[in-house]
Write a protein that holds these residues in place. Structure first.
Motif, PDB file in Angstrom:
ATOM      1  N   ILE A 164      -5.241   2.053   1.598  1.00 55.42           N
ATOM      2  CA  ILE A 164      -4.834   0.939   2.449  1.00 55.42           C
ATOM      3  C   ILE A 164      -4.020   1.471   3.621  1.00 55.42           C
ATOM      4  CG2 ILE A 164      -4.825  -0.781   0.607  1.00 55.42           C
ATOM      5  CD1 ILE A 164      -1.781  -0.365   0.425  1.00 55.42           C
ATOM      6  N   GLN A 165      -3.833   0.589   4.618  1.00 55.18           N
ATOM      7  CA  GLN A 165      -2.961   0.878   5.748  1.00 55.18           C
ATOM      8  C   GLN A 165      -1.578   0.268   5.500  1.00 55.18           C
ATOM      9  OE1 GLN A 165      -4.679   0.560   9.710  1.00 55.18           O
ATOM     10  NE2 GLN A 165      -6.724   0.248   8.827  1.00 55.18           N
ATOM     11  N   PRO A 166      -0.539   0.763   6.164  1.00 54.66           N
ATOM     12  CA  PRO A 166       0.825   0.301   5.852  1.00 54.66           C
ATOM     13  C   PRO A 166       1.057  -1.185   6.059  1.00 54.66           C
ATOM     14  CG  PRO A 166       0.894   2.336   7.130  1.00 54.66           C
ATOM     15  CD  PRO A 166      -0.535   1.881   7.129  1.00 54.66           C
ATOM     16  N   GLN A 167       0.288  -1.830   6.936  1.00 51.70           N
ATOM     17  CA  GLN A 167       0.534  -3.243   7.213  1.00 51.70           C
ATOM     18  C   GLN A 167       0.303  -4.114   5.987  1.00 51.70           C
ATOM     19  OE1 GLN A 167      -1.430  -4.751  10.745  1.00 51.70           O
ATOM     20  NE2 GLN A 167      -1.374  -6.843   9.957  1.00 51.70           N
ATOM     21  N   TRP A 168      -0.537  -3.673   5.061  1.00 48.81           N
ATOM     22  CA  TRP A 168      -0.817  -4.468   3.860  1.00 48.81           C
ATOM     23  C   TRP A 168       0.455  -4.700   3.047  1.00 48.81           C
ATOM     24  CZ3 TRP A 168      -0.561  -3.591  -1.461  1.00 48.81           C
ATOM     25  CH2 TRP A 168      -1.244  -4.495  -2.267  1.00 48.81           C
ATOM     26  N   ILE A 169       1.330  -3.709   2.990  1.00 47.87           N
ATOM     27  CA  ILE A 169       2.562  -3.836   2.207  1.00 47.87           C
ATOM     28  C   ILE A 169       3.462  -4.901   2.823  1.00 47.87           C
ATOM     29  CG2 ILE A 169       4.607  -2.597   1.409  1.00 47.87           C
ATOM     30  CD1 ILE A 169       2.925  -0.036   1.463  1.00 47.87           C
ATOM     31  N   LEU A 170       3.613  -4.892   4.156  1.00 44.92           N
ATOM     32  CA  LEU A 170       4.495  -5.852   4.806  1.00 44.92           C
ATOM     33  C   LEU A 170       3.932  -7.266   4.743  1.00 44.92           C
ATOM     34  CD1 LEU A 170       5.284  -2.991   6.149  1.00 44.92           C
ATOM     35  CD2 LEU A 170       6.302  -4.402   7.930  1.00 44.92           C
ATOM     36  N   ASP A 171       2.620  -7.431   4.910  1.00 42.33           N
ATOM     37  CA  ASP A 171       2.028  -8.766   4.838  1.00 42.33           C
ATOM     38  C   ASP A 171       2.144  -9.347   3.436  1.00 42.33           C
ATOM     39  OD1 ASP A 171       1.450  -8.603   7.480  1.00 42.33           O
ATOM     40  OD2 ASP A 171      -0.679  -8.160   7.239  1.00 42.33           O
ATOM     41  N   CYS A 172       1.915  -8.524   2.421  1.00 41.89           N
ATOM     42  CA  CYS A 172       2.069  -9.014   1.049  1.00 41.89           C
ATOM     43  C   CYS A 172       3.516  -9.412   0.773  1.00 41.89           C
ATOM     44  CB  CYS A 172       1.626  -7.938   0.051  1.00 41.89           C
ATOM     45  SG  CYS A 172      -0.139  -7.603   0.033  1.00 41.89           S
ATOM     46  N   ALA A 173       4.456  -8.634   1.285  1.00 40.30           N
ATOM     47  CA  ALA A 173       5.866  -8.957   1.061  1.00 40.30           C
ATOM     48  C   ALA A 173       6.267 -10.230   1.800  1.00 40.30           C
ATOM     49  CB  ALA A 173       6.737  -7.781   1.502  1.00 40.30           C
ATOM     50  N   ASN A 174       5.750 -10.445   3.012  1.00 38.83           N
ATOM     51  CA  ASN A 174       6.121 -11.645   3.769  1.00 38.83           C
ATOM     52  C   ASN A 174       5.534 -12.903   3.156  1.00 38.83           C
ATOM     53  OD1 ASN A 174       7.586 -10.164   5.653  1.00 38.83           O
ATOM     54  ND2 ASN A 174       5.819  -9.853   6.980  1.00 38.83           N
ATOM     55  N   PHE A 175       4.291 -12.838   2.697  1.00 42.05           N
ATOM     56  CA  PHE A 175       3.666 -14.007   2.079  1.00 42.05           C
ATOM     57  C   PHE A 175       3.974 -14.120   0.593  1.00 42.05           C
ATOM     58  CE2 PHE A 175       0.900 -13.363   5.815  1.00 42.05           C
ATOM     59  CZ  PHE A 175       0.944 -14.636   6.336  1.00 42.05           C
ATOM     60  N   ASN A 176       4.616 -13.080   0.020  1.00 46.77           N
ATOM     61  CA  ASN A 176       4.935 -13.054  -1.408  1.00 46.77           C
ATOM     62  C   ASN A 176       3.671 -13.310  -2.233  1.00 46.77           C
ATOM     63  OD1 ASN A 176       6.532 -12.706  -3.623  1.00 46.77           O
ATOM     64  ND2 ASN A 176       7.531 -14.697  -3.512  1.00 46.77           N
ATOM     65  N   PHE A 177       2.601 -12.622  -1.836  1.00 46.68           N
ATOM     66  CA  PHE A 177       1.291 -12.823  -2.451  1.00 46.68           C
ATOM     67  C   PHE A 177       0.467 -11.563  -2.234  1.00 46.68           C
ATOM     68  CE2 PHE A 177      -3.135 -14.401  -2.065  1.00 46.68           C
ATOM     69  CZ  PHE A 177      -3.274 -14.924  -3.339  1.00 46.68           C
ATOM     70  N   ILE A 178      -0.248 -11.137  -3.269  1.00 45.82           N
ATOM     71  CA  ILE A 178      -1.101  -9.944  -3.170  1.00 45.82           C
ATOM     72  C   ILE A 178      -2.373 -10.307  -2.416  1.00 45.82           C
ATOM     73  CG2 ILE A 178      -2.326  -8.165  -4.446  1.00 45.82           C
ATOM     74  CD1 ILE A 178       0.679  -7.938  -4.623  1.00 45.82           C
ATOM     75  N   LEU A 179      -2.523  -9.759  -1.215  1.00 44.55           N
ATOM     76  CA  LEU A 179      -3.678 -10.066  -0.370  1.00 44.55           C
ATOM     77  C   LEU A 179      -4.839  -9.141  -0.699  1.00 44.55           C
ATOM     78  CD1 LEU A 179      -1.794 -10.392   3.035  1.00 44.55           C
ATOM     79  CD2 LEU A 179      -2.530 -12.237   1.534  1.00 44.55           C
TER      80      LEU A 179
END
Length: 713
Positions: free
Chosen positions: A509-524
């Motif tokens: 994965i790319q690093p943005q996946w970690i931040l998006d999952c943390a912001n939405f509090n959901f595993i994308l």
């Protein structure tokens, strides 16, 4: 004419003043007090900077330092005094506070000390100057922190600027303007703050921008979460600009260093950990359970990150705190030593001490009994069907006894039941219910960061949300070929050939996946964040879509995925229709009915579909008419209400509608841009996008124009 003599001028009549026979009080009440110059008005309330320097007898450089440390800033009066426009003014109360500041005396002592050092240096007495160097006057800023922030919540509210400046100094290079000790201290403070946020799961929001990485943490104090936001610069080579006055920034850093030390001491103390941590205090030489592999190279260790060193030291400290309560052990040791000392003598003083100890223990037992009774009363008061007579059962009959049930009940209600929790390793961690939920997001996940990935903020976010992290380095707790790794973070256009030998159970994965999952509090889903893929838009978590009136398309997709709507309506209809056709075909093959009966069934089905479609069209037309009628009625009612308004109310209503229209215009513009982007992404039968077709058409037109010009020539 009276006694007046002809030919002479009339003398002026001498009359006594009205207040000549009045007392002093009567004169003040009638005439007012004569005020002296510069003792009232703006001239006395606001003083210019030059006058302040003359009054304090201090240099401009020390005055700026004192104002920054004290929190005094220039004031701008509503009406500037005469002949003083363009000057810098300070309030008289601020000047009086500066005049009584103890630091002012320290600055004067330091100035006198430097005169002696320069005198020795000018005489070429270098040894004497070196001898005087350790004798320089020293000062602390502890009293200023306690003065400016009397409550812990006040300190947390002003922690944003402190964290931003400290993270900035942690990234700056050490050259002539900034010494290496300041950079190292900033790195240690930033790592200590990051270690606390990661262990307690306090990180709530994160966003990557051009300036840096924005992070926000909720710090619990008095049962309430105080948001703290700061910016971490990107890990690039920093070039120090020439137009920045680093003396002012270093003064701010001096104060913020003390402030953050106070805050970390309070937060670590609530966890039962002594601050500063061994990585900072021991310096590689003190007695500590931390191995050299977890210490930073500046402290004689082998760790590649200050954050990792602080995290390991914090885990060691939490393990020690989980074994027993250090405060309780210290009290027991003190009591035992006190008892042992009392048993050794037979003097009268020893007897008096023993009696005093027994009396104190008796009071403690009585207090504990009263607290137990109060707790029972609190439990009894918790029932809704309890009578008023039962509420007073726990109160002591003695009139002098203080009823402590009510304040104790309030204190117990204010305490968060989940303020402390125990993680898998048995470590005591202060947390909240929201932090526990966030800590479960990456609970069973293990991340490995490649060497090109920025490690600082990603490590902080992963650990804050309950994940495990490893990296390419000697002190990494997880190796690259470990089979437990679930996500491999790569920031390259394509994978390296060496990654083919790694286990196939991991996702790249790319690093943005970690931040998006943390912001939405959901595993994308990881499909859009794969290596080499075009990333989806990185949405800011601080934007309120309901207030803005526009919801981005990607957020709508995430909400559909969260609600279980994996496919769009058109795709779902296609899938359903295909499934229905396949089922019908299977039924035809299996049953083997006659062709005539099949034709009759198809004709009846077509007729029923036509009837259903006509009914749906009629319902839609009727619904549109009803909506249009309601809109006209609402518009007429609004016009009538506006006509009945007063002139003032009509103006106010017009300004409100103008603001609403401007906001709606912005939203409409965003929707228009989205439609244009979606239309350009649509493909034709040839597989070309409309944008590409437009570019090709323009190229052809330009070629045609060029050919025509050549023909004319």
């Amino acid at each position: 004419m009276g006694n007046r003599i002809k030919g002479r001028t009339k003398k002026k009549s001498i009359k006594a003043a009205v207040h000549s026979g009045s007392s002093q009080a009567q004169k003040l009440s009638r005439m007012g007090k004569v005020r002296k110059r510069h003792h009232a008005g703006l001239d006395a309330t606001f003083i210019g900077r030059a006058k302040v320097l003359k009054k304090l007898q201090i240099s401009l450089r020390d005055f700026r330092r004192l104002c920054i440390l004290k929190g005094v800033y220039p004031r701008q009066p509503k009406k500037a005094p005469k002949n003083k426009k363009g000057q810098v003014f300070y309030h008289i109360k601020d000047v009086k506070a500066l005049a009584h500041e103890p630091l002012l005396d320290k600055f004067r002592e330091f100035r006198a000390f430097m005169k002696k050092v320069r005198k020795s240096a000018n005489r070429n007495e270098k040894d004497e100057a070196r001898r005087k160097e350790p004798l320089a006057p020293k000062y602390t800023l502890h009293h200023l922190v306690r003065e400016r922030y009397p409550r812990f919540a006040d300190a947390l509210g002003d922690l944003d600027d402190a964290l931003c400046l400290i993270h900035l100094f942690a990234c700056l290079p050490s050259d002539g303007k900034i010494k290496s000790g300041i950079t190292r201290k900033a790195q240690q403070l930033a790592a200590s703050w990051g270690a606390y946020c990661s262990v307690t799961g306090s990180i709530t929001k994160s966003f990557i921008s051009v300036k840096g990485v924005y992070l926000e943490a909720d710090i619990m104090t008095s049962g309430q979460a105080v948001p703290v936001r700061w910016v971490t610069p990107h890990n690039f080579t920093q070039h120090i600009p020439e137009g920045v006055d680093f003396r002012v920034m270093l003064t701010f850093f001096e104060f913020y260093e003390t402030l953050l030390g106070f805050v970390l001491f309070k937060l670590y103390g609530e966890m039962g950990v002594r601050y500063p941590l061994p990585t900072v205090a021991s310096g590689g030489g003190g007695e500590s359970n931390v191995s050299s592999a977890t210490l930073h190279p500046t402290l004689g260790g082998k760790a590649t990150s200050v954050l990792a060193a602080n995290l390991s030291a914090l885990q060691f400290a939490l393990n020690d705190a989980a074994k027993g309560n250090s405060a309780a052990d210290a009290v027991k040791d003190a009591l035992q030593s006190n008892d042992g000392g009392n048993d050794g003598g037979n003097d009268a003083s020893d007897e008096v001490n023993r009696k005093a100890v027994r009396a104190q223990k008796k009071k403690q037992r009585e207090l504990m009994q009263s607290i137990d009774e109060a707790l029972k009363g609190v439990e009894e008061d918790g029932d809704d069907n309890e009578d008023d007579d039962d509420e007073d059962d726990f109160v002591d009959e003695d009139e002098d006894q203080v009823p402590i049930a009510a304040p104790l009940r309030e204190a117990l209600e204010a305490i968060d039941d989940s303020a402390t929790s125990i993680n898998e390793n048995g470590n005591i961690v202060i947390t909240s219910p929201d932090a526990q939920k966030r800590h479960q997001l990456f609970h069973n996940m293990t991340f490995f960061l490649s060497r090109e990935v920025p490690r600082g903020y990603l490590e902080l976010i992963i650990l804050s949300y309950g994940g495990k992290v490893g990296w390419e380095g000697q002190d990494s707790p997880i190796l690259m070929d470990d089979s437990s790794i679930t996500h491999h973070v790569v920031d390259r256009p394509k994978l390296l050939p060496s990654y083919g030998a790694l286990p196939k159970s991991r996702e790249y994965i790319q690093p943005q996946w970690i931040l998006d999952c943390a912001n939405f509090n959901f595993i994308l889903p990881v499909q859009k964040y794969g290596v080499g893929h075009e990333l989806p838009p990185h949405l800011s978590p601080w934007v309120d879509d309901t207030e803005e009136g526009y919801v981005p398309k990607y957020k709508e997709e995430i909400e559909k995925i969260r609600n279980g709507e994996m496919l769009d309506e058109t795709d779902a209809d296609n899938v359903d229709s295909g499934a229905v056709k396949a089922i019908i075909k299977d039924d035809e093959v299996s049953e083997g009915d006659d062709p005539a009966s099949d034709e009759d069934a198809e004709s009846t089905a077509d007729e029923s579909e036509k009837d259903a479609e006509s009914e749906e069209e009629d319902d839609a037309v009727a619904e549109r008419k009803a909506i249009k009628k309601k809109q006209t009625e609402d518009e007429e009612a609004a016009e009538l209400a506006k006509a009945l308004m007063s002139k003032k109310a009509a103006r106010l209503y017009g300004r409100m509608q103008h603001g609403i229209a401007q906001k709606q215009a912005v939203v409409d513009n965003l929707h228009k841009k989205r439609r244009e982007i979606e239309s350009t992404r649509e493909k034709s039968k040839d597989g070309k996008t409309f944008q590409k077709m437009k570019v090709e058409r323009l190229k052809k037109e330009r070629r045609g124009e060029g050919e025509k010009k050549n023909e004319k020539r």
